[in-house]
Design an enzyme around this catalytic site. Structure first.
Site, short mmCIF file in Angstrom:
data_model
loop_
_atom_site.label_atom_id
_atom_site.label_comp_id
_atom_site.label_asym_id
_atom_site.label_seq_id
_atom_site.Cartn_x
_atom_site.Cartn_y
_atom_site.Cartn_z
CE LYS A 111 -4.28 -1.43 2.14
NZ LYS A 111 -5.22 -1.17 3.22
CE LYS A 192 -7.09 -7.85 2.13
NZ LYS A 192 -7.30 -7.62 3.53
CE LYS A 195 -14.15 -3.91 6.42
NZ LYS A 195 -12.79 -3.95 6.97
N1 AQP Z 1 -10.68 -11.64 1.72
C1 AQP Z 1 -10.64 -12.10 2.96
N2 AQP Z 1 -10.68 -13.42 3.21
C2 AQP Z 1 -10.66 -13.91 4.48
N3 AQP Z 1 -10.60 -13.10 5.57
C3 AQP Z 1 -10.58 -11.77 5.38
N4 AQP Z 1 -10.53 -10.73 6.22
C4 AQP Z 1 -10.51 -9.57 5.50
N5 AQP Z 1 -10.55 -9.84 4.19
C5 AQP Z 1 -10.58 -11.19 4.08
C6 AQP Z 1 -10.51 -10.84 7.66
O1 AQP Z 1 -11.57 -10.04 8.17
C7 AQP Z 1 -11.17 -9.48 9.43
C8 AQP Z 1 -11.40 -7.98 9.38
O2 AQP Z 1 -10.39 -7.42 8.54
P1 AQP Z 1 -10.26 -5.95 7.98
O3 AQP Z 1 -11.17 -5.05 8.68
O4 AQP Z 1 -8.82 -5.60 7.92
O5 AQP Z 1 -10.82 -6.29 6.53
P2 AQP Z 1 -10.64 -5.87 5.04
O6 AQP Z 1 -11.95 -6.17 4.44
O7 AQP Z 1 -9.43 -6.48 4.45
O8 AQP Z 1 -10.54 -4.33 5.11
P3 AQP Z 1 -9.71 -3.36 4.26
O9 AQP Z 1 -10.20 -2.01 4.61
O10 AQP Z 1 -9.74 -3.75 2.83
O11 AQP Z 1 -8.33 -3.62 4.89
P4 AQP Z 1 -6.92 -3.80 4.25
O12 AQP Z 1 -6.91 -2.88 3.08
O13 AQP Z 1 -6.03 -3.39 5.37
O14 AQP Z 1 -6.80 -5.22 3.90
C9 AQP Z 1 -9.70 -9.85 9.63
O15 AQP Z 1 -9.60 -10.95 10.51
C10 AQP Z 1 -9.25 -10.25 8.25
O16 AQP Z 1 -8.20 -11.21 8.30
#
Ligand code: AQP
Length: 325
Positions: A111, A192, A195
């Site tokens: 990032k 992956k 959000k």
């Molecule tokens: N794709 C995924 N598959 C499995 N587990 C996932 N988690 C997130 N994405 C996946 C798990 O969900 C929990 C919350 O994580 P988060 O709030 O960091 O989720 P995110 O959706 O990945 O959010 P962002 O905003 O997109 O974050 P970044 O950009 O930092 O990745 C965690 O337990 C995570 O492992």
């Protein structure tokens, strides 16, 4: 009871990856653990986010945690910034973490590495995550695969601190689900589901209505050789669908593959399965949306309980490092 802690960032809408990779485990663990679950709003500040949007998403995240099946009668749900020991312990831990180990974090590399304007908070956020976990004498952290490296850092910082200043923190273990630990974007199966990435067709939100779920699954990217087999390296799109179907049915992905010959049939059954999997979440969400004050009450009670535990741990760490009481 052993203690569980985990968190979610209120930076957007919850998606299937969050549900399958994390929340399902959270719900299961609340029964036989002392479970604390946190909406980590301070983490959302590491990237550009509109203040009003953040406030709204933080509340919605709490509401959605109740909707996925967390029960405030048996677990603690709170907002990170309501417990001031999170940033306070972060500073103590930053003073024993090194630049080198933070630079190795793959999420930062992806990032922000190499950009001068990147926020300092994005670089140091794994230390905030370590503080989140260590404040609660956590035994187990249910997370998706993407957070494993950060969890390793939390373990390393706890061990280093204990070695240097005397036994202060519990050293936590990660718990990742066997299948579904990394749900991939339906349009870009090489990355992956997330959000913070704009991929409306590739991301299934937990509150999507059945028609949207079916449309997104139907349009999911697969491959052209039309051979039904589980091979994440060569056929990542299909492997993602097979893994999701494995979660829905409780079978292994290879076993799921052996039951189909046509991608279209798999997609149709998967869409139905996901609609059913998420139906209770949608229904609870509808009920809870009509009673916002009860969500605020859950957060007030949760913050009070979390603060009680966190303040004791912080005091222990501060004393160990030589801060005057
Ligand atoms: N794709 C995924 N598959 C499995 N587990 C996932 N988690 C997130 N994405 C996946 C798990 O969900 C929990 C919350 O994580 P988060 O709030 O960091 O989720 P995110 O959706 O990945 O959010 P962002 O905003 O997109 O974050 P970044 O950009 O930092 O990745 C965690 O337990 C995570 O492992």
């Amino acid at each position: 009871m052993p203690r569980v802690f985990s968190g979610v960032k209120p930076s957007g809408d919850f998606h299937l990856g969050n549900y399958i990779g994390a929340f399902r485990q959270w719900v299961a663990h609340q029964e036989d653990h002392d479970a604390l679950y946190c909406v980590v709003d301070l983490h959302a500040l590491t990237e550009e986010i509109d203040p009003e949007y953040l406030r709204r998403k933080t509340f919605e995240a709490a509401l959605n945690l109740l909707a996925v099946g967390l029960d405030p009668a048996v677990c603690t749900i709170f907002v990170q910034s309501h417990v001031p020991e999170h940033p306070r312990l972060t500073w103590l831990l930053e003073c024993s973490a090194s630049m080198g180990e933070l630079r190795r974090m793959t999420q930062f590399k992806a990032k922000g590495s190499g950009q001068e304007a990147v926020r300092v908070g994005l670089f140091t956020y794994p230390v905030l995550m370590a503080a989140d976990i260590l404040l609660y004498d956590t035994d187990l952290v249910p997370v998706g695969e993407d957070q494993r490296q950060h969890l390793e850092l939390a373990r390393e910082l706890a061990q280093r601190f204990n070695h240097r200043y005397g036994a202060t923190f519990s050293v936590p273990q990660a718990a990742t689900p066997g299948v579904g630990a990394r749900v991939m974007d339906l349009q870009h199966p090489e990355r992956k589901m997330s959000k913070s990435v704009d991929s409306p067709l590739g991301t299934v939100d937990v509150l999507d209505d059945p028609a949207d779920i079916a449309r997104k699954v139907k349009k999911a990217v697969t491959d052209t050789d039309a051979q039904m087999r589980y091979d994440p390296g060569a056929k990542p799109g299909l492997a993602n669908l097979l893994e999701l179907m494995a979660v829905v049915t409780g079978k292994g992905p290879d076993e799921v593959a052996s039951g189909y010959t046509r991608y279209g049939d798999l997609k149709a059954d998967l869409a139905d399965g996901l609609v059913e999997l998420l139906r209770p979440v949608r229904e609870r969400h509808r009920t809870l949306s009509a009673e916002p004050e009860s969500v605020h009450e859950v957060l007030r009670t949760g913050a009070a309980r979390a603060h009680e535990i966190a303040s004791a741990t912080y005091a222990r760490a501060a004393r160990a490092m030589g801060l005057l009481a």
